[in-house]
Structures are given as structure tokens and as C-alpha cells.
Design a protein around this motif. Structure first.
Motif, short mmCIF file in Angstrom:
data_model
loop_
_atom_site.label_atom_id
_atom_site.label_comp_id
_atom_site.label_asym_id
_atom_site.label_seq_id
_atom_site.Cartn_x
_atom_site.Cartn_y
_atom_site.Cartn_z
N LEU A 6 12.27 -17.13 -14.52
CA LEU A 6 13.52 -16.43 -14.24
C LEU A 6 13.20 -14.94 -14.10
O LEU A 6 12.64 -14.33 -15.04
CB LEU A 6 14.52 -16.66 -15.38
N GLU A 7 13.52 -14.38 -12.95
CA GLU A 7 13.34 -12.95 -12.76
C GLU A 7 14.57 -12.23 -13.32
O GLU A 7 15.71 -12.58 -12.98
CB GLU A 7 13.18 -12.61 -11.28
N VAL A 61 22.83 -16.46 -7.91
CA VAL A 61 21.50 -15.90 -7.68
C VAL A 61 20.66 -16.95 -6.95
O VAL A 61 20.92 -18.16 -7.07
CB VAL A 61 20.81 -15.50 -9.00
N PRO A 62 19.66 -16.52 -6.18
CA PRO A 62 18.78 -17.48 -5.49
C PRO A 62 18.10 -18.42 -6.49
O PRO A 62 17.74 -18.02 -7.60
CB PRO A 62 17.76 -16.59 -4.79
N GLY A 63 17.92 -19.67 -6.08
CA GLY A 63 17.23 -20.65 -6.90
C GLY A 63 18.09 -21.31 -7.96
O GLY A 63 17.60 -22.15 -8.73
N GLU A 64 19.38 -20.99 -7.99
CA GLU A 64 20.25 -21.50 -9.05
C GLU A 64 20.39 -23.02 -9.02
O GLU A 64 20.68 -23.65 -10.05
CB GLU A 64 21.63 -20.85 -8.92
N ASP A 65 20.16 -23.62 -7.86
CA ASP A 65 20.33 -25.07 -7.73
C ASP A 65 19.02 -25.85 -7.81
O ASP A 65 18.99 -27.05 -7.54
CB ASP A 65 21.04 -25.39 -6.41
N VAL A 86 16.19 -17.40 -9.92
CA VAL A 86 15.53 -18.52 -10.58
C VAL A 86 14.32 -18.88 -9.73
O VAL A 86 14.43 -19.13 -8.53
CB VAL A 86 16.47 -19.73 -10.72
N LEU A 87 13.16 -18.88 -10.36
CA LEU A 87 11.91 -19.05 -9.63
C LEU A 87 11.44 -20.50 -9.67
O LEU A 87 11.70 -21.23 -10.63
CB LEU A 87 10.84 -18.14 -10.23
N VAL A 132 9.85 -19.78 -17.84
CA VAL A 132 10.65 -20.83 -18.48
C VAL A 132 10.58 -22.07 -17.60
O VAL A 132 10.36 -21.99 -16.40
CB VAL A 132 12.12 -20.41 -18.68
N GLY A 133 10.80 -23.20 -18.20
CA GLY A 133 10.81 -24.45 -17.45
C GLY A 133 12.20 -24.97 -17.17
O GLY A 133 12.36 -26.00 -16.50
N ALA A 134 13.23 -24.28 -17.68
CA ALA A 134 14.61 -24.70 -17.44
C ALA A 134 15.53 -23.50 -17.68
O ALA A 134 15.21 -22.60 -18.46
CB ALA A 134 15.01 -25.86 -18.35
N VAL A 135 16.68 -23.52 -17.00
CA VAL A 135 17.69 -22.47 -17.15
C VAL A 135 19.05 -23.14 -17.28
O VAL A 135 19.41 -24.02 -16.49
CB VAL A 135 17.71 -21.53 -15.92
#
Length: 456
Positions: free
Chosen positions: A280-281, A111-115, A271-272, A304-307
Motif C-alpha cells: 500500500l502506497e 484509489v488505484p488497485g482498490e479492487d 493499492v499495489l 502488506v498482503g491484504a487491505v
């Protein structure tokens, strides 16, 4: 009995050690086994994957250690296939090679933003809190709320370690820097997100009950409709999970300072954040016929501040060994390695997660290895004797000093001493220089662990 044979097992985790055990205890052939591992310590995911607050599971090392004590088995740690030795080196020096290197990589959510900074894999997080020498702290732990994506035991392990008051981990074998980071961390809420409903969750009832029983933590369940009362016919695990979840759903929050929320039917879409994770959307899902559809497809943003993604492990290629990248395994027929054309690679075998994919429990590897070794022994019956080169001379010529059983005993003893000083059974040593200094130290005049005699 046929002439003495030599077998190399690549990987000192449960699958590799179970294979070594099968080879050492049989009496069809006189087999000497070298167990090779990139790390200076044995036991693989039992040491670096089982949660530190699960000492009962970790106790399997007492059984696995007896394999290394067998007079026809040698441990050769600190030897990396591909860096220190090659596939061909092994084939020149052994009658058979068993690949048992596991599945050390993680699957991605794609998903976008995963990194983004603040997003990491459970593989890296678990390696860090387990004291793996390659691991660095993957999250700053400065966020009050963290999302864990996954519906298996690893997701629950990560959630439990993040949400549990640090004093509950003081007696474990966690390295001291990890405990210090958890003590200083700001995490107070963990949201576990599962793409499907609870009927399809892959965690075990035991793990779920352990999470539900944490002191100082409220565990709540997001409403998810009729799933609560339904389980697939005959699926005892699903039924047991649903009973625990029903109990949690009916439990009023106690106002505890920490909280874990189990949220089902939630698929991550993005991931935003810009410089780091801020949210996280997620999209509401449904399981199929009979599932509520009125809110399926609804999108929301979870601040959230972390995933941490815990969506599975996968194998990685080993030197030039055939590899199926789509499945993350070595292609095989019940353990015999196959080449790209589907032909058997003579003298090469595979077991464990690298054979079947990351599934099953520790004990599953025992049956898996027994199947592989049975085929190996059948092949040895037909294999003519040949002159083999030696491993030790090759390693010495390349400046590689392997860590033997005596070296591992020194590491083991040092960790127990560290733990004893802190009132624990063990505190792990997590840095390469110290591990190698201990493991490759010169032998004292009186060595407490003797290496077995070995054919030259």
C-alpha cells in the motif's frame, strides 16, 4: 380513538424496531405494524454488524425482541422490497410506510488497485465474521501483515478480530467456518492507518482500551508529534483517546507473537500488486496550522498482503423510493420523505441511517425514530380512512412464504442448540437454505410462539 390503521416498517434493525415500538405503545391511534425485512432474522446490524466479542452490546436484542412480541406488531422476514414486493404494493396496503433499511453498502477509498484480490471492504469482512447469509470469505487470511484503513470503531473491530488469538473468540457466536479460517490464518500484524491525526479519530476510548488490553498482542503507536498532547477544547472523547494513546506510546513492546500498529497522518494513495495485493502506497499528511510540515507529503510503501477499508457505510436505493445518491440517504424533512422536487411524499417516512446517514450509536436511532413517528401520527390525525388491500394474500399469490415470529424462534432455538453443543451461548447459522428451512417450516400442532390476530 380513531379507526385502526396499518403501518409497514421496512427494516428490522434497531431503527425499524424502535419505530415499531413507538407506534405500538402510543394510544392516539389503534395501529397495527408489519415489520418487513429481506433477511429471515431481525435485529439488523446488532446481529450482523456488532463484533462477536461484544456480547454486552448484542444484549440489546433482549429489549428489541419485546417489540416483536407486542400483539400489534408482526415480523415478516424473508420479504425483499423490490424483489418480492414493490413500493406501490406497500402504499396500496398501508396507511403509512417507514423505511428503515439502514446503510448496507460501503464507501470506497477511490484509489488505484482498490479492487485487487486481497483488498476488501470492512462491510464484507464484518458481514462474513458476523455470519451474514449473503457473505463469503472476502480475504484468504494467508498474509502475515494486513492494513486496515480507517479511524473509527469498525476499523478497530476489524483489527481486533484479525490480530486476536483465535482462542479468544471461541466462546462467541461466530459461525464455525469463520473460526476455522481464523485459526488457520497467517495474520500476525495489523497496521491501522488514519488519514488525520489522533485528535480527529472517530473511535471511542472504550474500543481503544479494549484493543490495548488484548492478551498476546503488542499494540504500538507510530510517533505523530504534538498531537499526543493536544485535543480540541471541550472534546472529552478526543482527550480520553489521547490519554490512552499516550500510555500506549510509552509502553515498551513485550515481544508478543501478534502486533497492532496505530499509524496516523497516513493517506492511502495506491493499492499495489498485479494479481493480488502486495503493498500500500501511503502519503504523510498534516492536520493544519501548527502541525509539523517537514515530512508532509512524504510517500512510502507499506508491504502488506491484504487491505481492508473501513472508511464508512452508505445507504442504497430502495425500489423507486426517492434517493439522494450523493449523501446515500432518502431525502426527508425530519423523517417525512421528499420527492425530487422537495415535496412531501404522502404516507412515506424514513428513520435511522437511511434518514440521517451512518452516524451515532444504537441509541441514537431511538430518538431518531421517535421524531419520525411523531410526524407520522400527526399525519394520521388528518388522514381519511380508506380500504386497504392485504399483504398476506399478495405474498401467497407470488409464492413468497414470509418468516414470522414463530419461524424466527425456530432459527433462534437452533442456533442456541448449536452453541450449547460447543459450550457457547449461540453459534450462528450462516447459510440461506438452513435459515429458510427453519424459518418456513410447517407449524407444529403446538406452536410455542403464537402470531397475533390480524385484521384481514
Amino acid at each position: 380513538m380513531s379507526p385502526a390503521r396499518r403501518v409497514a416498517v421496512v427494516g428490522a434493525g434497531p431503527a425499524g424496531l424502535y419505530a415499531a415500538e413507538e407506534l405500538a405503545r402510543q394510544d392516539r391511534h389503534d395501529v397495527h405494524v408489519d415489520v418487513l425485512d429481506r433477511l429471515p432474522s431481525p435485529y439488523g446490524l446488532v446481529r450482523y454488524g456488532v463484533a462477536p466479542d461484544h456480547p454486552r452490546i448484542k444484549s440489546i436484542t433482549a429489549t428489541l425482541s419485546r417489540v416483536l412480541d407486542h400483539p400489534r406488531v408482526r415480523f415478516r422476514g424473508g420479504v425483499a422490497l423490490g424483489a418480492d414486493i414493490t413500493r406501490q404494493d406497500l402504499l396500496d396496503r398501508y396507511d403509512a410506510v417507514v423505511y428503515a433499511a439502514g446503510a448496507p453498502a460501503d464507501r470506497r477509498m477511490d484509489v488505484p488497485g482498490e479492487d485487487l484480490p486481497g483488498s476488501c471492504s470492512a462491510t464484507s469482512f464484518v458481514s462474513w465474521y458476523s455470519g451474514h447469509p449473503d457473505a463469503e470469505q472476502p480475504l484468504a487470511l494467508d498474509a502475515a501483515r494486513v492494513a486496515v484503513v480507517g479511524a473509527g470503531n469498525v476499523a478497530l473491530d476489524v483489527a481486533r478480530v484479525l490480530a486476536r488469538p483465535p482462542e479468544g473468540l471461541e466462546r462467541t457466536d461466530m459461525p464455525e467456518p469463520v473460526l476455522a479460517a481464523l485459526r488457520a490464518g497467517a495474520v500476525r500484524e495489523v497496521v491501522v492507518l488514519a488519514r488525520r491525526g489522533p485528535r480527529h479519530a472517530r473511535f471511542t476510548p472504550k474500543e481503544l482500551r479494549e484493543l490495548a488490553g488484548l492478551e498476546g498482542v503488542d499494540v504500538v503507536v507510530d510517533p505523530y508529534g504534538p498531537d499526543l498532547a493536544e485535543a480540541r477544547a471541550g472534546d472529552r472523547t478526543a482527550q480520553a483517546n489521547l490519554r490512552v494513546l499516550a500510555e500506549l506510546a510509552g509502553r515498551p513492546p513485550s515481544g508478543a507473537p501478534r502486533r497492532v500498529e496505530l499509524r496516523f497522518h497516513a493517506r492511502p494513495l495506491r493499492v499495489l500488486g498485479e494479481r493480488r495485493v502486495t503493498g500500500l502506497e501511503i502519503e504523510r499528511t498534516q492536520d493544519g496550522p501548527g502541525a509539523p510540515a517537514d515530512d508532509a507529503g512524504e510517500r512510502t510503501v507499506l508491504p502488506v498482503g491484504a487491505v481492508v477499508r473501513a472508511v464508512g457505510y452508505r445507504g442504497v436505493p430502495l425500489d423507486t423510493v426517492p434517493f439522494d445518491a450523493s449523501r446515500g440517504v432518502v431525502p426527508n424533512d425530519k423523517g417525512r420523505v421528499l420527492d425530487v422536487h422537495g415535496a412531501v411524499c404522502a404516507g412515506e417516512y424514513v428513520t435511522g441511517w437511511l434518514k440521517r446517514g451512518p452516524s451515532g450509536v444504537i441509541g441514537t436511532n431511538k430518538l431518531d425514530s421517535a421524531e419520525t413517528v411523531a410526524l407520522l401520527l400527526d399525519d394520521l390525525d388528518r388522514l381519511p380512512e380508506r380500504e386497504l388491500l392485504g399483504l398476506d394474500n399478495l405474498l401467497e399469490s407470488r409464492g413468497v412464504r414470509p418468516v414470522g415470529l414463530a419461524g424466527w424462534a425456530r432459527i433462534d432455538s437452533a442456533e442456541q442448540d448449536l452453541g450449547s453443543a460447543r459450550g457457547r451461548d449461540r453459534t450462528k447459522i450462516a447459510d440461506w437454505p438452513t435459515l429458510l428451512r427453519l424459518g418456513r417450516a410447517p407449524r407444529p400442532v403446538r406452536e410455542t410462539v403464537e402470531e397475533p390476530p390480524w385484521p384481514s
